[in-house]
Design a protein around this motif. Structure first.
Motif, PDB file in Angstrom:
ATOM      1  N   ARG A   7      -5.532   0.832  -5.470  1.00  0.00           N
ATOM      2  CA  ARG A   7      -6.157   1.124  -4.176  1.00  0.00           C
ATOM      3  C   ARG A   7      -7.289   0.144  -3.875  1.00  0.00           C
ATOM      4  NH1 ARG A   7      -5.838   6.802  -5.892  1.00  0.00           N
ATOM      5  NH2 ARG A   7      -4.030   7.765  -4.887  1.00  0.00           N
ATOM      6  N   SER A   8      -8.001  -0.255  -4.928  1.00  0.00           N
ATOM      7  CA  SER A   8      -9.097  -1.208  -4.713  1.00  0.00           C
ATOM      8  C   SER A   8      -8.582  -2.570  -4.265  1.00  0.00           C
ATOM      9  CB  SER A   8      -9.911  -1.360  -6.005  1.00  0.00           C
ATOM     10  OG  SER A   8      -9.144  -2.004  -7.012  1.00  0.00           O
ATOM     11  N   LEU A   9      -7.304  -2.853  -4.563  1.00  0.00           N
ATOM     12  CA  LEU A   9      -6.693  -4.103  -4.106  1.00  0.00           C
ATOM     13  C   LEU A   9      -6.079  -3.980  -2.723  1.00  0.00           C
ATOM     14  CD1 LEU A   9      -4.927  -5.183  -7.433  1.00  0.00           C
ATOM     15  CD2 LEU A   9      -7.029  -6.105  -6.459  1.00  0.00           C
ATOM     16  N   GLY A  10      -6.216  -2.794  -2.133  1.00  0.00           N
ATOM     17  CA  GLY A  10      -5.720  -2.581  -0.775  1.00  0.00           C
ATOM     18  C   GLY A  10      -4.269  -2.187  -0.680  1.00  0.00           C
ATOM     19  N   MET A  11      -3.670  -1.743  -1.774  1.00  0.00           N
ATOM     20  CA  MET A  11      -2.272  -1.322  -1.730  1.00  0.00           C
ATOM     21  C   MET A  11      -2.119  -0.028  -0.951  1.00  0.00           C
ATOM     22  SD  MET A  11      -0.346  -2.057  -5.346  1.00  0.00           S
ATOM     23  CE  MET A  11       0.055  -3.729  -5.848  1.00  0.00           C
ATOM     24  N   THR A  12      -1.067   0.050  -0.158  1.00  0.00           N
ATOM     25  CA  THR A  12      -0.747   1.293   0.523  1.00  0.00           C
ATOM     26  C   THR A  12      -0.143   2.269  -0.484  1.00  0.00           C
ATOM     27  OG1 THR A  12       1.483   0.546   1.076  1.00  0.00           O
ATOM     28  CG2 THR A  12      -0.276   0.036   2.653  1.00  0.00           C
ATOM     29  N   PRO A  13      -0.183   3.570  -0.195  1.00  0.00           N
ATOM     30  CA  PRO A  13       0.417   4.539  -1.133  1.00  0.00           C
ATOM     31  C   PRO A  13       1.881   4.255  -1.449  1.00  0.00           C
ATOM     32  CG  PRO A  13      -0.958   5.668   0.461  1.00  0.00           C
ATOM     33  CD  PRO A  13      -0.896   4.239   0.906  1.00  0.00           C
ATOM     34  N   ALA A  14       2.642   3.820  -0.431  1.00  0.00           N
ATOM     35  CA  ALA A  14       4.063   3.538  -0.669  1.00  0.00           C
ATOM     36  C   ALA A  14       4.233   2.351  -1.616  1.00  0.00           C
ATOM     37  CB  ALA A  14       4.768   3.268   0.655  1.00  0.00           C
ATOM     38  N   LYS A  15       3.450   1.293  -1.380  1.00  0.00           N
ATOM     39  CA  LYS A  15       3.545   0.114  -2.239  1.00  0.00           C
ATOM     40  C   LYS A  15       3.044   0.431  -3.647  1.00  0.00           C
ATOM     41  CE  LYS A  15       2.717  -3.846  -0.410  1.00  0.00           C
ATOM     42  NZ  LYS A  15       2.040  -5.045   0.170  1.00  0.00           N
ATOM     43  N   LEU A  16       1.997   1.252  -3.732  1.00  0.00           N
ATOM     44  CA  LEU A  16       1.484   1.672  -5.041  1.00  0.00           C
ATOM     45  C   LEU A  16       2.548   2.397  -5.836  1.00  0.00           C
ATOM     46  CD1 LEU A  16      -0.703   2.482  -7.147  1.00  0.00           C
ATOM     47  CD2 LEU A  16      -1.318   4.358  -5.618  1.00  0.00           C
ATOM     48  N   MET A  17       3.246   3.305  -5.175  1.00  0.00           N
ATOM     49  CA  MET A  17       4.278   4.073  -5.856  1.00  0.00           C
ATOM     50  C   MET A  17       5.450   3.180  -6.256  1.00  0.00           C
ATOM     51  SD  MET A  17       4.976   7.082  -6.988  1.00  0.00           S
ATOM     52  CE  MET A  17       3.649   7.970  -6.142  1.00  0.00           C
ATOM     53  N   VAL A  65       3.572   2.614  -9.972  1.00  0.00           N
ATOM     54  CA  VAL A  65       3.779   3.907 -10.619  1.00  0.00           C
ATOM     55  C   VAL A  65       5.216   4.094 -11.099  1.00  0.00           C
ATOM     56  CG1 VAL A  65       3.634   6.399 -10.338  1.00  0.00           C
ATOM     57  CG2 VAL A  65       1.900   4.925  -9.292  1.00  0.00           C
ATOM     58  N   LEU A  66       6.180   3.954 -10.196  1.00  0.00           N
ATOM     59  CA  LEU A  66       7.565   4.246 -10.569  1.00  0.00           C
ATOM     60  C   LEU A  66       8.105   3.343 -11.679  1.00  0.00           C
ATOM     61  CD1 LEU A  66       9.258   5.149  -7.154  1.00  0.00           C
ATOM     62  CD2 LEU A  66       8.525   6.668  -8.998  1.00  0.00           C
ATOM     63  N   PRO A  67       7.817   2.022 -11.680  1.00  0.00           N
ATOM     64  CA  PRO A  67       8.309   1.211 -12.804  1.00  0.00           C
ATOM     65  C   PRO A  67       7.801   1.683 -14.166  1.00  0.00           C
ATOM     66  CG  PRO A  67       7.658  -0.205 -10.988  1.00  0.00           C
ATOM     67  CD  PRO A  67       7.197   1.175 -10.642  1.00  0.00           C
TER      68      PRO A  67
END
Length: 255
Positions: free
Chosen positions: A139-149, A153-155
């Motif tokens: 989140r601190s890098l500006g990732m959206t929740p979808a991109k974060l997941m 997260v998922l990998p």
């Protein structure tokens, strides 16, 4: 006991077209239902992890219902009871190049719905096993929740999810025998059709047992390869297995 070795070896090593059709249909139903179950499980897991209760409660009800009722009852209810009640009837689906009978559609959907409830808990625990600090860093890098997941997260959760997912598919292969009650000519019903003509019950059911043993053994080798391929870098292997999967082994940080 009058055991016929000729019949046994004939159907084991030279299966008839009926056997081969049942074997192929068993694999198709298992794969189709598992894909559907994984998709439903992912959506359900994300809904369970959502902050919105309007998403959480329907999913909790779905998981409670699917895990609390027998799979055989679910199959018969979906295909027979809904049609008898005038609610919904599965009709043959003509794709132009392929016709999918209604009972096969019902079999895949029923098995997939049931599997989705188990996969929801497996995926939810896998996501929860990812260190919470990585959420904050992304989140601190500006990732959206979808991109974060999708990228973070998922990998990582996949490494935890694969062992119980593999065991679930093993169970799915064997559960395909239940759809014979709605007339799906999978491996078990194909065997019943042959036994009614040959009266060699012991030999033919022994053959079908060996076929399933071969299928699950081959999948076991593939699952072992997947676990080695996606295993954790530190050599730790999750002990969660299939329907005995427990959430107690994972701490959901920050929840």
């Amino acid at each position: 006991m009058n055991f016929s070795w000729d019949v046994f070896w004939q159907y084991l090593l030279h299966p008839s077209d009926v056997y081969l059709y049942g074997l192929g249909l068993t694999c198709v139903i298992a794969v189709g239902a598992m894909l559907l179950g994984c998709a439903l499980g992912l959506l359900a897991a994300l809904a369970r992890l959502s902050r919105y209760r309007a998403l959480q409660y329907p999913v909790r009800f779905y998981v409670w219902l699917m895990r609390g009722t027998p799979l055989l009852v679910q199959i018969v209810f979906l295909y027979t009871a809904l049609a008898a009640g005038g609610i919904f009837r599965f009709e043959d689906l003509d794709l132009g190049f392929l016709v999918i009978p209604g009972n096969i559609q019902a079999a895949i959907i029923a098995l997939g719905l049931n599997e989705g409830a188990y996969m929801a808990e497996i995926i939810r625990a896998g996501i929860g096993a990812v260190d919470r600090g990585q959420y904050e860093a992304a989140r601190s890098l500006g990732m959206t929740p979808a991109k974060l997941m999708r990228r973070i997260v998922l990998p990582q959760a996949l490494r935890v999810i694969i062992p119980p997912l593999g065991n679930e598919f093993n169970v799915m292969l064997k559960n395909t025998t239940l759809v014979s009650v709605i007339g799906v000519q999978e491996l078990l019903l194909s065997t019943q059709m042959i036994t009614s003509a040959t009266f060699r019950v012991f030999e033919l059911y022994l053959v079908v047992a060996i076929y399933f043993l071969v299928l699950t053994t081959l999948w076991g080798f593939f699952q072992a390869w997947l676990e080695r391929r996606f295993g954790k870098a530190d050599g730790h292997r999750p002990t969660a297995t299939g329907r005995l999967f427990s959430l107690q082994g994972f701490k959901l940080r920050g929840r």
